[in-house]
Design a protein around this motif. Sequence first.
Motif, short mmCIF file in Angstrom:
data_model
loop_
_atom_site.label_atom_id
_atom_site.label_comp_id
_atom_site.label_asym_id
_atom_site.label_seq_id
_atom_site.Cartn_x
_atom_site.Cartn_y
_atom_site.Cartn_z
N PHE A 57 0.93 -8.49 19.28
CA PHE A 57 2.21 -9.73 18.83
C PHE A 57 2.10 -10.17 20.64
O PHE A 57 2.28 -11.48 21.02
CB PHE A 57 3.17 -9.67 19.05
CG PHE A 57 3.98 -11.07 18.71
CD1 PHE A 57 4.26 -11.89 17.58
CD2 PHE A 57 5.24 -11.10 19.85
CE1 PHE A 57 4.39 -13.31 17.90
CE2 PHE A 57 5.68 -12.50 20.24
CZ PHE A 57 6.04 -13.13 19.02
N HIS A 58 2.39 -9.28 21.73
CA HIS A 58 2.41 -9.27 22.95
C HIS A 58 2.73 -10.53 23.53
O HIS A 58 3.49 -11.40 24.60
CB HIS A 58 1.36 -9.60 24.02
CG HIS A 58 -0.05 -8.33 23.83
ND1 HIS A 58 0.22 -7.07 24.50
CD2 HIS A 58 -0.98 -8.26 22.75
CE1 HIS A 58 -1.19 -6.89 24.24
NE2 HIS A 58 -1.43 -6.96 23.07
N ASP A 112 1.72 -2.93 20.31
CA ASP A 112 1.59 -4.12 21.50
C ASP A 112 2.28 -4.78 21.25
O ASP A 112 1.87 -5.94 21.56
CB ASP A 112 -0.34 -4.11 21.36
CG ASP A 112 -0.99 -3.38 22.30
OD1 ASP A 112 0.02 -1.94 22.69
OD2 ASP A 112 -1.71 -3.62 23.10
N LEU A 113 3.79 -4.76 20.69
CA LEU A 113 4.63 -6.42 20.25
C LEU A 113 4.61 -6.29 21.40
O LEU A 113 4.89 -7.83 21.98
CB LEU A 113 5.51 -5.29 19.76
CG LEU A 113 5.49 -5.04 18.17
CD1 LEU A 113 6.52 -4.29 17.96
CD2 LEU A 113 4.36 -6.02 17.64
N VAL A 114 4.61 -5.69 22.75
CA VAL A 114 5.33 -6.38 23.96
C VAL A 114 4.07 -5.93 25.33
O VAL A 114 3.42 -4.90 24.77
CB VAL A 114 6.74 -5.71 24.22
CG1 VAL A 114 7.91 -6.10 23.26
CG2 VAL A 114 6.32 -4.35 24.37
N GLY A 333 0.38 -12.69 16.63
CA GLY A 333 1.18 -13.71 15.85
C GLY A 333 0.42 -14.08 14.97
O GLY A 333 1.34 -15.35 14.73
N LYS A 334 -1.08 -14.83 14.86
CA LYS A 334 -1.42 -15.92 14.76
C LYS A 334 -1.43 -15.82 12.98
O LYS A 334 -1.54 -16.70 12.49
CB LYS A 334 -2.63 -16.09 15.50
CG LYS A 334 -2.75 -16.37 16.78
CD LYS A 334 -4.11 -16.67 17.48
CE LYS A 334 -4.29 -15.54 17.73
NZ LYS A 334 -5.86 -15.51 18.14
N LEU A 335 -1.81 -14.22 12.41
CA LEU A 335 -2.32 -14.11 11.01
C LEU A 335 -1.16 -12.96 11.03
O LEU A 335 -0.64 -12.54 11.87
CB LEU A 335 -3.00 -13.20 11.35
CG LEU A 335 -4.63 -14.23 11.09
CD1 LEU A 335 -6.10 -13.61 10.97
CD2 LEU A 335 -4.97 -15.11 11.00
N TYR A 336 -0.54 -13.15 9.63
CA TYR A 336 -0.38 -11.81 9.41
C TYR A 336 -1.08 -11.33 7.72
O TYR A 336 -1.92 -12.51 7.02
CB TYR A 336 1.74 -12.35 8.44
CG TYR A 336 1.47 -13.14 7.45
CD1 TYR A 336 1.54 -11.92 5.84
CD2 TYR A 336 1.49 -14.07 7.67
CE1 TYR A 336 1.54 -12.76 4.72
CE2 TYR A 336 2.27 -14.74 6.19
CZ TYR A 336 1.53 -14.43 5.07
OH TYR A 336 2.12 -15.12 4.26
N THR A 337 -0.66 -10.03 7.45
CA THR A 337 -1.93 -9.69 6.42
C THR A 337 -0.79 -9.19 5.22
O THR A 337 0.81 -9.12 5.47
CB THR A 337 -2.40 -8.31 7.08
OG1 THR A 337 -2.91 -8.31 7.54
CG2 THR A 337 -2.90 -7.55 5.85
N ASP A 338 -1.16 -9.50 4.17
CA ASP A 338 -0.08 -9.39 2.80
C ASP A 338 -0.63 -8.34 1.84
O ASP A 338 -2.39 -8.90 1.26
CB ASP A 338 0.16 -10.62 2.01
CG ASP A 338 1.42 -10.55 0.96
OD1 ASP A 338 1.40 -9.57 0.25
OD2 ASP A 338 1.89 -11.25 0.43
#
Length: 602
Positions: A57-58, A112-114, A333-338
């Motif tokens: 997400f960075h 790598d959220l931050v 945060g452009k995609l998420y996986t389900d």
Amino acid sequence: MPATPQRRRAVRRLTIGAAVLAAAGLAAGALPAGADTGRGARTGRTVDVQLLSFNDFHGNLEPPQGSSGTVEELQADGSKKSVPAGGAEYLAQSLRTARKGHPYSVTAAAGDLVGASPLLSGLFHDEPTVEAMNKLGLDVTSVGNHEFDEGRKELTRLQKGGCHPKDGCYEDGKKFRGAGFPYLTANVTDEKTGKPLLKPYSVWKHKGVKIGFIGVTLEGTPDIVNAEGIKGLKFHDEVETINKYAKVLNRQGVKSVVALIHEGGMPASTSYNYNCDSPGPGDGISGPITEIAKHVTSKVDALVTGHTHQAYACTIPDPSGRPRTVTSAASYGKLYTDTTLTYDRRTRDIVRTTVKAPHAANHVVDRTQPKAADMTSLITRWNKLAAPVAGRPVGHISADIAGRGANAPESPLGDVISDAQLEATKADGKGGAQLALMNPGGIRSDLAFKASGPEGDGVVTYGEAFTVQPFTNMMNVIDLTGAQLLSGLQQQVIGPNAASPKILQVSKGLTYTLDMTKSGADRVVKDSVKLNGEPLDPAKTYRVAMNEFLAGGGDGFPAFKDAKNKYVGPSDLDAFTAYLTAHSSADKPLTPPKADRITVVK
């Protein structure tokens, strides 16, 4: 402490709407036969657990600029479409919509959220991003290499809370509360104690269902972060670590296990919704994660990965030959996986057979949907605090200047940045640099012409420049012989960079040919390397500018590590903003360079 994720989500789940299924596009498939719809979830032998995941997400709380803020979508007719995506307001809304109708839903991330964050988060040491992750209901994450950008103590503070040791608290009467989810560091241990820095695993529990999560980062983290930030830590093999803790979880009665791995692969297609298993399972992906996936114990039921910023939802057989999902949701945060995990209450394990793996698909975080109001409020609050610094104009551009999203090895923004570094260090008394080299991973965004704020089109603000160069590494100027410089150029395509070349961005005056039809070090054509039109002299000493990370051998460039006569100059960000100010104005904006310093033969 914040309310637990389980309590936060106890009131927000019903049935998945047709609109959500439609949004899955070509990547979606029908729910597995016999899937629990929720009504029989408490009494049936099996129950479907929804695993929502994302990675890298960075700190991109606001929608990323330029090409960094789009995903490529494969259309039914074979054409490709660029879709704007990302931003915390839309990610939160997407996840909340996806959870509806799923009484058993867990949200995880792969590191790598931050780190390397835009100014809105980076200026405040990523406290805004941790706060956002708490609000959107993240349950657990692995640590990534960028979580170590500010060192182990800062990572521990992000987990446990407390105000910054130097900057203090940012808002009167408010103390940073820390992450309401565990950071998992199973393969990162203290050299003295041998114990993991933070928790190695976590167990998610809901109405009798238990799923264990093991979190690791790439073993090669020391090669891509500043040494000071990881002093006293050891990074261990990903497979060995995951297998070790899978056994630990099994002994505790936790038979369903998911590995969160901050290491990834390279997909066969740039479209997020391509068929990764065509012509066969795992054929649509390559890179480090493929070998990891083949050797991680069969006790692990799904692999959520990251690091490469790529999109894939693949099936790779585990060591026993059973299918197992390996997924990554691009970045920012452009995609998420389900992913659907079918949990057997009797065996306490995930149901996997040779004909049906857990169902997984990537979904676009579409910016046409409503914004999550609490995220809008969070962004507005932190923007107000950042405004005095972020909104200051530092330059003007005539058009988009592509950086991270550029397709060629050399990018226009890479040329601008390396020229800026040369200019900041070339004068006598300032290092005497003759050329500059910039690592491509340090360029975190494009420069977009269209304004995202009130400053006006073409105006580059300090906040936008910070988003491009967020590390504020100090500039170094070092002595390198021609032979050492050539060795460094060759290291772009050999050693750890052989599988995925890291092509350094070069300042004006340095030219050479990169022949990708050849192999190994021969890809860099020796006789083609010239400085200001003169052939490189192997015996001559040159003064070369680069950031301190690259000068320390980072990103797989050991040729620079033991250089002599080091001069420390301004930060890379100061060099960048000074260059933009000096070389542009409203009447004469900076135009994108041609990016013609490296000739590529394919």
